[in-house]
Structure formats: structure tokens, C-alpha cells
Design an enzyme around this catalytic site. Sequence first.
Site, short mmCIF file in Angstrom:
data_model
loop_
_atom_site.label_atom_id
_atom_site.label_comp_id
_atom_site.label_asym_id
_atom_site.label_seq_id
_atom_site.Cartn_x
_atom_site.Cartn_y
_atom_site.Cartn_z
N ASP A 24 1.45 -0.23 11.56
CA ASP A 24 1.28 -1.58 12.13
C ASP A 24 2.55 -2.41 12.04
O ASP A 24 2.51 -3.63 11.94
CB ASP A 24 0.11 -2.30 11.43
CG ASP A 24 0.32 -2.44 9.94
OD1 ASP A 24 1.26 -1.83 9.39
OD2 ASP A 24 -0.47 -3.16 9.30
N THR A 51 3.94 2.79 5.58
CA THR A 51 2.52 2.45 5.62
C THR A 51 1.81 3.42 6.55
O THR A 51 2.35 3.76 7.61
CB THR A 51 2.27 1.00 6.09
OG1 THR A 51 0.90 0.87 6.50
CG2 THR A 51 3.13 0.60 7.27
N ASP A 100 5.01 -5.11 6.04
CA ASP A 100 5.60 -6.40 6.41
C ASP A 100 5.69 -7.38 5.24
O ASP A 100 6.63 -8.16 5.15
CB ASP A 100 4.90 -7.03 7.62
CG ASP A 100 3.41 -7.13 7.47
OD1 ASP A 100 2.88 -6.67 6.43
OD2 ASP A 100 2.75 -7.67 8.37
N GLY A 137 0.83 -1.21 0.00
CA GLY A 137 0.00 0.00 0.00
C GLY A 137 0.86 1.25 0.00
O GLY A 137 1.86 1.32 0.70
N ARG A 183 -6.01 -1.07 8.75
CA ARG A 183 -6.10 -2.54 8.69
C ARG A 183 -6.49 -3.08 10.06
O ARG A 183 -7.44 -2.61 10.65
CB ARG A 183 -4.78 -3.14 8.20
CG ARG A 183 -4.72 -3.13 6.67
CD ARG A 183 -3.99 -4.32 6.13
NE ARG A 183 -2.55 -4.10 6.19
CZ ARG A 183 -1.66 -4.83 5.57
NH1 ARG A 183 -2.04 -5.84 4.81
NH2 ARG A 183 -0.39 -4.57 5.67
N ASP A 234 -0.69 2.76 8.27
CA ASP A 234 -1.32 2.02 9.38
C ASP A 234 -0.48 1.99 10.66
O ASP A 234 -1.01 1.70 11.73
CB ASP A 234 -1.60 0.57 8.96
CG ASP A 234 -2.45 0.49 7.72
OD1 ASP A 234 -3.21 1.44 7.46
OD2 ASP A 234 -2.35 -0.52 6.98
N ARG A 246 0.87 -4.97 -5.78
CA ARG A 246 0.91 -6.20 -5.00
C ARG A 246 1.17 -7.29 -6.02
O ARG A 246 0.35 -7.55 -6.90
CB ARG A 246 -0.41 -6.41 -4.26
CG ARG A 246 -0.63 -5.33 -3.20
CD ARG A 246 -1.52 -5.81 -2.07
NE ARG A 246 -1.25 -5.04 -0.86
CZ ARG A 246 -1.87 -3.91 -0.53
NH1 ARG A 246 -2.79 -3.40 -1.30
NH2 ARG A 246 -1.57 -3.28 0.60
P1 ADP Z 1 2.78 -4.51 2.57
O1 ADP Z 1 4.23 -4.52 2.20
O2 ADP Z 1 2.20 -3.14 2.63
O3 ADP Z 1 2.51 -5.35 3.79
P2 ADP Z 1 1.80 -6.67 0.91
O4 ADP Z 1 1.56 -7.60 2.05
O5 ADP Z 1 0.77 -6.61 -0.17
O6 ADP Z 1 1.98 -5.17 1.37
O7 ADP Z 1 3.21 -7.07 0.27
C1 ADP Z 1 3.74 -6.35 -0.81
C2 ADP Z 1 4.41 -7.29 -1.78
O8 ADP Z 1 5.51 -7.95 -1.13
C3 ADP Z 1 3.54 -8.42 -2.30
O9 ADP Z 1 2.73 -8.03 -3.37
C4 ADP Z 1 4.58 -9.44 -2.73
O10 ADP Z 1 5.13 -9.12 -3.98
C5 ADP Z 1 5.65 -9.27 -1.65
N1 ADP Z 1 5.42 -10.27 -0.58
C6 ADP Z 1 4.45 -10.25 0.35
N2 ADP Z 1 4.51 -11.33 1.15
C7 ADP Z 1 5.55 -12.05 0.73
C8 ADP Z 1 6.15 -13.28 1.13
N3 ADP Z 1 5.65 -14.00 2.15
N4 ADP Z 1 7.22 -13.72 0.44
C9 ADP Z 1 7.70 -13.01 -0.60
N5 ADP Z 1 7.18 -11.84 -1.03
C10 ADP Z 1 6.13 -11.37 -0.40
#
Ligand code: ADP
Length: 354
Positions: A133, A129, A107, A15, A175, A131, A76
Amino acid sequence: MAQKFRRIGVLTSGGDAPGMNAAVRSVVRSAIGRGVEVMAIYGGYRGLIEDDVKMFTERDVSNIIGTGGTAIYSDRCLEFKEEPGMQKAIATCKKYDIDGIVTIGGDGTFRGAMDLTKRGVACIGIPGTIDNDITSTDHSIGFDTAMNTVIEMVDRLRDTCESHARCNVVEVMGRDAGYIALQTGIATGAAAIALKEIPFDEEATIQKMIKMKEQGKRGFIVMVAEGLEGYGPVLRQRIQERTGVESKYACLAHVVRGGNPTLRDRLLASRMGDKAVDMLLAGQSNLVICERKGDIVPLDIHYALTLDRMYKGKLKDGDLDPFTPEQIAAMEEECAAKRAAFSDLYDIANLLSK
Ligand code: ADP
């Protein structure tokens, strides 16, 4: 020491958040200032998979310190989580001699950074972010701006609530985290704050509002955190029925994700970007840059993600195995302190909403 890096990459993922641009600018200029080239990777990890990268100069980050969103886009990217996608990403790093990457996001982004580091591309994460969080950092980039936008919006709602003797139930993002709801609830003088971390006493809130109305209070704001999924409209109806105060519902949603970053977010982003480059060029990786008690400090990503799961009650079997008893005790202490601080703030909110 011979410098290991000649070229690094920077990306924003997950995000978007105001201040991400200030962080990108900081990474680019801090690296170039140290004699290292920087490639912007567009659209998060997708840019690595699809070879969407561009060499940046200082001029490519001109005039973005004060803009919201992310100028190098975000996405994402599920493909990145699968081995073939990961291999394509690594091939792109090899093709352009990108030896290290600063990844700005949440995360999920840090998990991706950890995977890349394991496969030989040194990564350092910066928390971006709204949030807030990410347990390991006191503040994430974008949080302050989002809260300032919330209070601007809610102050407007207060004006009309006061004029018409109404209540406005306002849902804000975050979130599963209630930081935005809690802090903006205090800052806007909300009559009540409902969030996921602390059980919400609906009956006590309604009784309190009835009493406040009898004492002459006209306008009411009630903050509800996104984490309570759909509770806002339900609460609005119950307040109206039980207190007799006409009640409206407003969901601020993505309005608070955009906009120009505040001073705090620009400064935080600038400091974190510089620290990330500093660490990367010193040969370090698998770190997340955190703000802890006012200092900008690096923390091991694995440690930070485990601390985060502990705080959120999401630890799985074996998660703590790699850590020493001292480290686990430190994590538990930090989680307890963070919960206590949250709870103290919630008590203050209750005390002041009279
Ligand atoms: P944020 O970073 O805000 O938490 P996301 O959870 O959507 O947002 O994660 C962003 C991107 O990071 C995902 O679209 C993916 O490409 C990568 N990602 C997320 N989780 C994993 C994971 N467990 N292993 C590898 N890459 C990941």
C-alpha cells in the site's frame, strides 16, 4: 569526495514482512563493503529511544536471507512521535556517532524518517509491508511472499470445496488496500473478489454463482479484502442463503505475514538495501527507495507520502503547496494510471471467473 559517513544504523519498524531480513543483510553487507560500520537498532524507533543497539558484522546477518519476520525486531513506538522521545532518539544517534539510518517499514516509518532527517540524522526508507500500500513503489518487500502463501492456503481450501460442493469466503490482509485480494483472487480462480477500491456488486455475484452452480460448478472461492471490515462473515451467510451452496468463512490473518521470503522478495530486498546505502553514502537523505517499472530508484519521501495521500484520497488542505504544477500533474497522472491498472485487473478477474 571525502566520505561523510563512518557509521550508519539500520532498523525495521511497523508491521513485519518477509524479506525484511534480506534487506537488513543487504544494508549491513553493502555498507561494510564500502568501508562503513553498521549498527543494528532493535525494535524499530524504540531501540533508538531505549539505547538498544548493537554493532553488526557480516556474520551477524548470516543465514537470515531466507527467514521471515525481522531478526532485529519491530515495534510501534508512539513515544517516538513526541518531542521528548525524538530527543532521546537523537541523543542515542549522537552517542554512537550514527550519522545516517536506513529505515525499513511502511508509511508511518517513513514519516518518522522524515522527522529524524529534519533534525539532522540522514534517513533513507525502504518499503517493507505485505500490503503493497505504498503508492510510490510498484512492489513492497513481503507482498510477493504473502500472496504466495495465500494461494497455497486457498488452493487447499479449493480442494475441500470441490469435494463437498461448498463455497469458501476467504478474508486476506492488506489493511485498506485490496492488492493481495485482487491478485490472489485471480491466481486462485476466485468466483468473486470484494475489496474497498471498487464497489462490490453482491447481487450480481450471487446471480452469477447460481448460474455457475446450475452449469455444474461445485466449489467456489470468494476473496474479501480486510479493508471491508467484517464483510466476510456477512457475505458468507448471504451466499449460503441465496445460492443454497454450503458456505464457510476463513480469515487467513497473520498466517500470511510470516514465512520464508520468495525469490522476488529476497531479490527486491537485496537490491533496495544496496541502493539505500549507495544513496546515503553519496550524501543523500529523505528518500524512499522504490521499484518503478522494474528499476530501483530513489524518490523524495515527502513527494512519495504526498503521492500516497493523493492516491488514497486523503490529501489535506495545503498538502500540495510545496510542489510545482508539473509535479502535481505528474502525481495525478501516476494515480490515474495506477487506478486504471487496478481496474483493468479487476475486469480480468471478473471475465475469467465463469
Ligand atoms: P508502518 O511503518 O508499517 O506504516 P506504523 O504506521 O505503525 O507502521 O509506523 C511505524 C512507526 O513509525 C510508529 O510506531 C512510530 O514510531 C513511527 N511513526 C509513525 N507515524 C509517525 C509520524 N507521523 N511521525 C513520526 N513517527 C511516526
